[in-house]
Write a protein that holds these residues in place. Sequence first.
Motif, PDB file in Angstrom:
ATOM      1  N   ASN A  14       2.441  58.808  56.803  1.00 43.99           N
ATOM      2  CA  ASN A  14       1.694  59.565  56.341  1.00 43.99           C
ATOM      3  C   ASN A  14       1.865  59.785  54.871  1.00 43.99           C
ATOM      4  OD1 ASN A  14       0.698  62.934  58.185  1.00 43.99           O
ATOM      5  ND2 ASN A  14      -0.730  61.100  57.261  1.00 43.99           N
ATOM      6  N   ASP A  48      -3.205  60.491  51.868  1.00 48.34           N
ATOM      7  CA  ASP A  48      -3.682  61.319  53.119  1.00 48.34           C
ATOM      8  C   ASP A  48      -3.998  62.589  52.611  1.00 48.34           C
ATOM      9  OD1 ASP A  48      -3.729  59.158  54.948  1.00 48.34           O
ATOM     10  OD2 ASP A  48      -1.851  59.464  55.532  1.00 48.34           O
ATOM     11  N   GLY A  49      -3.180  62.774  51.765  1.00 48.76           N
ATOM     12  CA  GLY A  49      -3.428  64.391  51.093  1.00 48.76           C
ATOM     13  C   GLY A  49      -2.460  64.457  49.727  1.00 48.76           C
ATOM     14  N   ASN A  67      -6.204  68.073  52.286  1.00 49.82           N
ATOM     15  CA  ASN A  67      -6.601  66.955  52.633  1.00 49.82           C
ATOM     16  C   ASN A  67      -7.199  66.099  51.740  1.00 49.82           C
ATOM     17  OD1 ASN A  67      -5.805  67.208  55.537  1.00 49.82           O
ATOM     18  ND2 ASN A  67      -7.444  68.646  55.631  1.00 49.82           N
ATOM     19  N   CYS A  76       0.940  70.907  57.280  1.00 50.02           N
ATOM     20  CA  CYS A  76       1.091  69.464  57.606  1.00 50.02           C
ATOM     21  C   CYS A  76       2.572  69.071  57.914  1.00 50.02           C
ATOM     22  CB  CYS A  76       0.443  68.856  56.283  1.00 50.02           C
ATOM     23  SG  CYS A  76       0.836  67.076  56.674  1.00 50.02           S
ATOM     24  N   ASN A  78       4.375  66.361  58.357  1.00 47.39           N
ATOM     25  CA  ASN A  78       4.757  65.400  57.547  1.00 47.39           C
ATOM     26  C   ASN A  78       4.636  65.710  55.903  1.00 47.39           C
ATOM     27  OD1 ASN A  78       5.289  63.547  59.755  1.00 47.39           O
ATOM     28  ND2 ASN A  78       3.265  62.661  59.747  1.00 47.39           N
ATOM     29  N   GLY A  79       3.823  66.310  55.627  1.00 54.50           N
ATOM     30  CA  GLY A  79       3.862  66.498  54.213  1.00 54.50           C
ATOM     31  C   GLY A  79       4.836  67.707  53.965  1.00 54.50           C
ATOM     32  N   ASN A 181      -8.070  68.160  65.166  1.00 49.45           N
ATOM     33  CA  ASN A 181      -7.324  66.931  65.127  1.00 49.45           C
ATOM     34  C   ASN A 181      -7.343  66.373  66.724  1.00 49.45           C
ATOM     35  OD1 ASN A 181      -6.361  66.794  62.461  1.00 49.45           O
ATOM     36  ND2 ASN A 181      -5.674  68.746  62.997  1.00 49.45           N
ATOM     37  N   GLU A 199      -7.179  62.190  62.240  1.00 51.72           N
ATOM     38  CA  GLU A 199      -6.959  63.464  61.475  1.00 51.72           C
ATOM     39  C   GLU A 199      -8.322  64.177  60.750  1.00 51.72           C
ATOM     40  OE1 GLU A 199      -3.496  64.690  59.213  1.00 51.72           O
ATOM     41  OE2 GLU A 199      -2.510  62.694  59.586  1.00 51.72           O
ATOM     42  N   CYS A 209       1.096  61.834  62.217  1.00 52.45           N
ATOM     43  CA  CYS A 209       0.765  63.279  61.847  1.00 52.45           C
ATOM     44  C   CYS A 209       1.790  64.130  62.517  1.00 52.45           C
ATOM     45  CB  CYS A 209      -0.759  63.454  62.704  1.00 52.45           C
ATOM     46  SG  CYS A 209      -1.136  65.153  62.670  1.00 52.45           S
ATOM     47  N   THR A 211       2.301  67.526  62.711  1.00 54.11           N
ATOM     48  CA  THR A 211       1.819  68.666  63.669  1.00 54.11           C
ATOM     49  C   THR A 211       1.195  67.891  64.894  1.00 54.11           C
ATOM     50  OG1 THR A 211      -0.458  68.711  62.341  1.00 54.11           O
ATOM     51  CG2 THR A 211       1.330  70.360  61.691  1.00 54.11           C
TER      52      THR A 211
END
Length: 275
Positions: A14, A48-49, A67, A76, A78-79, A181, A199, A209, A211
């Motif tokens: 991600n 992705d973001g 996003n 998020c 991973n973010g 999602n 997503e 992802c 979450t």
Amino acid sequence: MKPIPFFKMSGSGNDFIIIDNRAAVVPEDRLERLVVGACRRKMSVGADGLILIEPSDRVDFRWRFFNADGSLPDMCGNGARCAARFAFIHGIADRQMAFDTLAGTIEATVGEHGVRIRMTDPARLKTGFPLDLDGRTVMVGSVNTGVPHVVTVVDDIEAVDVVRTGRLIRFHPDFAPDGTNANFVADGPGGRLLIRTYERGVEDETLACGTGNVAAALILAHDRGLASPVSLTTRSGGQLTVHFTMKGDRCTDVFLEGDARVIYRGELWEEAWLT
């Protein structure tokens, strides 16, 4: 406009553009245009973001997460791990930190080989209910892990049309108006759990992802009696591990652990995001 310094980072595939915006280097009146433009694949950085790290008078920092389509999700996973490592690298926070998101305050610990974040408590766990998808009935589970997720167990992870079926779930009337999602989970070789995710906001399959992995781990733990921790292999081949305490339908003490890689750093020129 001056070029904007940024990091490109990846959490299990991600990928994100992360900007230190504590000095308001990003023009607020052009923010959405910048997000959408910079996240375009091949035409710009691609991601992705996009994450802005901003001041907080309560915790180490606050973030604004966008996003790729410019929408503002609450969370998020991973973010969040990437944001935590970014903050540690830049001296914004120590290895143990806390930062504010729309889903609430996230606690993080930056280790030598990854980042562990404490998630806000999941809500509305529901399993084993039918969903009509183009005239066929599919049994699914759902839970909000900062953002809404639906989880479907499948026989063959490679046979799933993630984009087509994911969109049917994402825009299903049962989850209107905000949508959800969509995650697909299968048993893999050697007892591994494999996951693929469509997503919302990216409107495509992503390589991971956070979450969604949390959602899948909790639903599988509930339905199969799996003990904490539960690890899943993402589409990128990376592993995300979910720790939790579960009593009935209630989940607490939820942690997500995985990598947060720096890919490169650079400067975002205005022509990189203008159309």
